[in-house]
Design a protein around this motif. Sequence first.
Motif, short mmCIF file in Angstrom:
data_model
loop_
_atom_site.label_atom_id
_atom_site.label_comp_id
_atom_site.label_asym_id
_atom_site.label_seq_id
_atom_site.Cartn_x
_atom_site.Cartn_y
_atom_site.Cartn_z
N UNK A 104 8.40 -6.76 8.14
CA UNK A 104 7.25 -6.02 7.61
C UNK A 104 5.95 -6.55 8.22
N UNK A 105 5.80 -7.86 8.29
CA UNK A 105 4.57 -8.41 8.85
C UNK A 105 4.40 -7.98 10.31
N UNK A 106 5.49 -8.01 11.06
CA UNK A 106 5.41 -7.60 12.47
C UNK A 106 5.08 -6.11 12.59
N UNK A 107 5.71 -5.30 11.77
CA UNK A 107 5.48 -3.86 11.84
C UNK A 107 4.04 -3.51 11.48
N UNK A 108 3.52 -4.14 10.43
CA UNK A 108 2.17 -3.83 10.01
C UNK A 108 1.15 -4.17 11.08
N UNK A 109 1.41 -5.29 11.81
CA UNK A 109 0.42 -5.73 12.79
C UNK A 109 0.56 -5.01 14.13
N UNK A 110 1.80 -4.68 14.53
CA UNK A 110 2.02 -4.25 15.91
C UNK A 110 2.50 -2.82 16.08
N UNK A 111 3.10 -2.23 15.07
CA UNK A 111 3.73 -0.93 15.28
C UNK A 111 2.98 0.23 14.61
N UNK A 112 1.93 -0.07 13.87
CA UNK A 112 1.14 1.00 13.28
C UNK A 112 -0.12 1.18 14.13
N UNK A 116 -7.52 -9.05 8.05
CA UNK A 116 -8.63 -8.94 7.09
C UNK A 116 -8.76 -7.56 6.48
N UNK A 117 -8.04 -6.55 7.01
CA UNK A 117 -8.11 -5.21 6.43
C UNK A 117 -7.41 -5.19 5.07
N UNK A 118 -7.85 -4.27 4.21
CA UNK A 118 -7.26 -4.15 2.89
C UNK A 118 -6.14 -3.11 2.90
N UNK A 119 -5.06 -3.42 2.18
CA UNK A 119 -3.90 -2.54 2.10
C UNK A 119 -3.53 -2.37 0.63
N UNK A 157 1.99 -8.85 3.61
CA UNK A 157 0.57 -8.70 3.91
C UNK A 157 -0.08 -10.05 4.16
N UNK A 158 0.26 -11.06 3.33
CA UNK A 158 -0.34 -12.39 3.54
C UNK A 158 0.05 -12.96 4.89
N UNK A 159 1.32 -12.77 5.28
CA UNK A 159 1.76 -13.28 6.58
C UNK A 159 1.07 -12.56 7.73
N UNK A 160 0.78 -11.26 7.53
CA UNK A 160 0.11 -10.48 8.58
C UNK A 160 -1.40 -10.63 8.51
N UNK A 161 -1.89 -11.52 7.61
CA UNK A 161 -3.31 -11.77 7.42
C UNK A 161 -4.05 -10.51 6.96
#
Length: 1535
Positions: free
Chosen positions: A353-361, A372-375, A394-398
């Motif tokens: 999930x952390x990888x997908x949120x940061x790199x695939x969206x 730092x973005x809000x989700x 989310x915490x892992x993806x900052x």
Amino acid sequence: MDRRCTIYQSICVGDITQKGYEKKRGKLLAPYIPQIQDHRIQASSQAAPPTSKHNKPRAANSRDERFRSDLHTEAVQAALAKYKERKMPMPSKRRSVLVQSSVEACTPPDTSSASEDEGSLRRQGRMATSSPYQPHPTVEHWFNRVIQGSSTSSSASSTSSHPGGRSHSANATSGSAATVLADLMAHTQLDNHCAPPDVTGLSERSLHAERPQVASVRGLPRGYTHTSSTMETADGVPVNSRVSSKIQQLLNTLKRPKRPPLREFFVDDFEELLDVQQPDPNQPKPEGVQMSPLHGDPLGVVTNWPPSLLASLQRWGTAQPKSPCLTALDNAGKPVYTLTYGKLWTRSQKLKLAYTLLNKLSSRNEPLLRPGDRVALVFPNNDPVMFMVAFYGCLLAELVPVPIEVPLTRKDAGSQQIGFLLGSCGVTLALTTDACQKGLPKAQTGEVATFKGWPRLLWFVTDGKHVVKPPKDWSPPIRDASNETAYIEYKTSKEGSTMGITVSHAAMLAHCHALTQACGYTEGETITNVLDFKRDAGLWHGVLMSVMNRMHVISIPYSLMKVNPLSWIQKVHSYKARVAVVKSRDMHWSLLSQKDQRDISLSSLRMLIVADGANPWSISSCDAFLNVFQARGLRPEVICPCASSAEAMTVAIRRPPEMGVPPPGKAVLSMSCLSYGVIRVDTEEKLSVLTLQDVGQVMPGALVCVVRPEGTPYLCRTDEVGEICVSSCTTGISYYGLPGMTKNVFETIPVTASGSPVSDRPFTRSSLLGFIGPVSLYLPVSELELERREGRNRNTDRFVCSRIAVFSVCVLHDERIVVVAEQRPDASEEDSFQWMSRVLQAIDSIHQVGVYCLALVPANTLPKAPLGGIHISETKQRFLEGALHPCNVLMCPHTCVTNLPKPRQKQPEVGPASMIVGNLVAGKRIAQACGRDVAQLEDNDQARKVHFLYMQDVLQWRAQATPDHPLFLLLNAKGTVASTASCVQLHKRAERVAVALMERGRLNTGDHVALVYPPGTDLIATFYGCLYAGCVPVTVRPPHPQNLATTLPTVKMIVEVSKSVCILTTQAIMKLLRSKEAAAAVDVKTWPMVLDTDDLPRKKLPQIYKPPTPEMLAYLDFSVSTTGILAGVKMSHAATSALCRSIKLQCELYPSRQIAICLDPYCGLGFALWCLCSVYSGHQSILVPPLELESNVSLWLSAVSQFKVRVTFCSYSVMEMCTKGLGSQTEALRLRNVNLSCVRTCMVVAEERPRIALTQSFSKIFKDLGLSPRAVSTTFGCRVNVAICLQGTAGPDPTTVYVDMRALRHDRVRLVERGSPHSLPLMESGKILPGVKVIIANPETKGPLGDSHLGEIWVSSPHNATGYYTVYGEEALHADHFCTKLSFGDTQTVWARTGYLGFLRRTELTDASGERHDALYVVGSLDETLELRGMRYHPIDIETSVIRAHKSIAECAVFTWTNLLVVVVELEGSEQEALDLVALVTNVVLEEHFLIVGVVVVVDPGVIPINSRGEKQRMHLRDGFLADQLDPIYVAYNM
């Protein structure tokens, strides 16, 4: 000090065992034992032994002294005893409002049958209905039953009947101890009061007749009698006793001293100042020394403490991968999934999930999210596993997670505010599960619908196929805890606004550290979490703390608790849980279902954390829970209440026993002192005490102090209640996006009395009220904002309400208490009203505070919070918006509104001479004006040159001079010409009528003839026929064929009062007058001679009658005034011709002109324009009967356009009909070539204040058809002079001024700017007619007034009426109406009193003569004004405020009766909205007019009667209300 919480506790009376009850009662009744024993001997034959359902033995060491419920019960009994003889009228409700309630249940029994006289109370087309009531027991008996009722005690039943009274209850146990105690307390309290003042202001002097009655259609004339049982009020109005008895009971409830008493002061002039309550000199004051800040234990140093929460997650995920982290349960209580720490950390879950949120969206090849973005996290309460995955992902993806509730519908309670929070946080992505996403409302495209107030969101499913596997070499950064935002937790304020509280990584870690130390958490412990895991203690203990300490969390979903309230205890037993996190509600629920479970043990628990332990009512849940489960292994010291808030997080928590802390404490405090914010220890034997439990010790590493909630944060004294402030590294850091509020709450600097700061560290306000005891923290009221107010009424006598909400609303600059409760479906109307009465009286007596409104709503209709509680802010919002839809409501403004302005005290009478001198000294001109001088106006009209003084001579002359000149043209509903009349045609028809009167009727000169015709040329011809024959015509509106019972008595009355010896009419109406239907309404045998004029022989009149003098009577003008008085005025021949001449000059009427008239032709200016002016001036009148507009709304405007009319006249009812009926059809009218650009002036004929809102709406709507906004104006006339002002075609445009409404109440005129507070727009009532003089005079002293004063309009004119015409010989009473003189100044001029209040203002405009123009402004009828609190109120001002209060109020009318203000509103909508209007009407009248509404009556549309001019008949309505003829939907009697 906010007292709503303790009020709530008194409402929710709890159960108690027999032993506890006996113990408390014994202590309380010890001083009265001899009296009780004597009383028991006397009543032993009636006494019944008390029974109890709770006779179970209890453990000897249980803390039964905390069972306070029955002391509250006996307090309620004492309070009710005090009110035994005070009868409160029960609201009246129509049967259809609540189908399940019977008439007997919702209405007190009537002591008389309904009145047979239905009266004229409906608009056309609606008949008055009234159903007879069956005989019942007396009202006295019924109210005794309502007020006395039965005891609220669960252990004994008693009736608090007053001494000497007779109990009406079959099973009354008048010998019970509670009765004697109640009586003794009642006598003790009542004897301390002096005789209560009469707050209603009733006296013999004030009960005289309110207005002169000439010939009133509101009471039947002599000879009309009926046999129904009625009574008369002080002003002689027959009243049905059902309504009058209720109002009398209402008055009785008001005859009591208000608390606290109003401060005596004098308000001079019109400045109305609200009374600011002065502090009671005897009120308790804090006496302790200034408190010192309290330090928590130092935060311990742990050698292997992780640098961040994510580092802890990484540690347990790699070192203990198979250790269980979280177990989720289904609705049956079975484990569905256990998440291990390995699964939480491994790539298959979290790193994906952390990888997908940061790199695939991405969006347009740009990353959708940046660190730092809000989700938004949108997860249901039964899926903690996926929430935990998403939160840590989310915490892992900052990223910053923002957990929110799942929106189930587009109109969820508080959903719009959540959307506002998401928008302010810049949230664009929402994470959810596949199952949750499928359950969300969808748009037509299949996508998730956009909720009201929400930003556009991209919904991402965390357990779907879009979550991709990261590369093997990818790993998220694990950083040390910093001050960057970790997550945002939402909080809802008292007003319903939602704020996001930001929590940093460092604060999150420090909070976990402090909680671990305070609670003694160790690795591998099992914790059962019943709370919402998305926020507050559920998030801290169930998601954050557990990962820090590798604990195993058993998450109990809310859906399981609803099915099985004992499930959390079962899981504690089966998992041998060491810690459980619950709320007092969960403990209470488990008590209700614990009987079925035997094999449960709670011996494994070392901490039972009560998350809402700061709430005062939690002590009863804790004690009751301990009392039951102590036998099943629960140790008393295990219960650990805690205090927390979203801003300060955990403030204090009671430590587990193994940590060597002092034993738990409690405090018994005086509630009366607490209301002043002062702590006074009291004894439990008192009734009004509050028992509190401590919430333990301050958190480690924290510095805590108590400051004053309002103003500068000064430190409180040791015996003072204040707001808890915390200085710690474990609190939230800000409100997201709200820097101002953040500085006030999160950066507070408490100061000492000398002003020096307590510490150099900033403090965070916790929004908790409390005080610091010797070793612990106490919170007598939990949240300063008091959000959660829900519970259950456990009255074993009668279950009326299930859930209760208490909140406050601001009315008249002060907080007012509102109680809303859900009514059980099986509760009767009488049960509900009895419960409401008892609640009000108990709160008033115990807490010394009045409840503003008590409302009962149907079961399960209050908005729910996400986890089942009542959504308080949404409930409050619905209450204020009128969307609560209660089924019962009781308003008590008289009790709790004590800051009204002091009633006006009029100065000693100032003489009129002093008034003139005062005005001269002040430089103010005397308010006097006149129209143009008739003698100087050049007139080329031949009629004037030959000096015709009689209308019959003018018609005869025109028939000879211009025989074929068309005078009248009558239109029908289709817009075609129905009939016409030229000069010679009208003359010949008038001759035929005159011959018929003399030959068939054998009438003498001066006989009165009633003309009963529909609007048309026949009416005009017969009028002139009467003049030709020397008779006096009286025009009468014909009866309505479908409404004879209402309209025919008025016809009969006018015929009798006018002494008509003959009736002229058509054949159709003649048959109607003698029909069987007419015989049911009036005595048809007493009609005078009736002649029809349909087929008259063509005979020539030998000679037209010539009156010997112009002062002889020409015709009688009968009209019903706005006050409901039928008054006929005498018009002489001289006045008639003078009236026509003035109108001709003002409107520039000549034979070549055409005017359109859409007025009724029966009285006033409408009659003059219809019948007189065309004959005098020679112009052509296009006649449009207003009745025809009902079938063709555009008829009048189409005629104006077709004939290109420059001058037209209408009534307000016509204008309103066009505005409502044609507002959306202007385009269609344009296509039909309707063009109003020809209109130079459109005048509204009325006897009232100009309706500026209606005229502006009319101008605005038809502006598109070419109507000039300057064209619309008004006229003013009255009974003494039917045409005083009329805009005409010359002169300046009508002016509008804005006056101070408050000044008008004191008869002063003060001009203000548009939009100013209390500003009232007033439009000039046309230009003063030629030959008319006007002066403003004081109606009492008859002296002239200056132009800054409001006074009565007096008029002097050649066309004044000469007097009233009445059969009762009352001319002497009203002689000064027509012939009066000023008491000072110009004492020679004879004036007529109009009965209307107004003022004159000299404008900057110039009139035709070049002089500055004097404008006359009419404010209202003197007879209709309401004299309340020493001030003069105009009904239209109050009605305007009321109509604005709710969209469903179609119309409104107000009047007074015995000094009570009665407001009648027409409901245009569903009947379930009827009760919503009661509070809104009361609020708006209080806020804008400083008046307390006595009675609110909700009726159907069309019930408020109006006359032909569209003016409200308020006195008719008043009589209909008192005679119980309105068939109201609901009648609310405000206490």
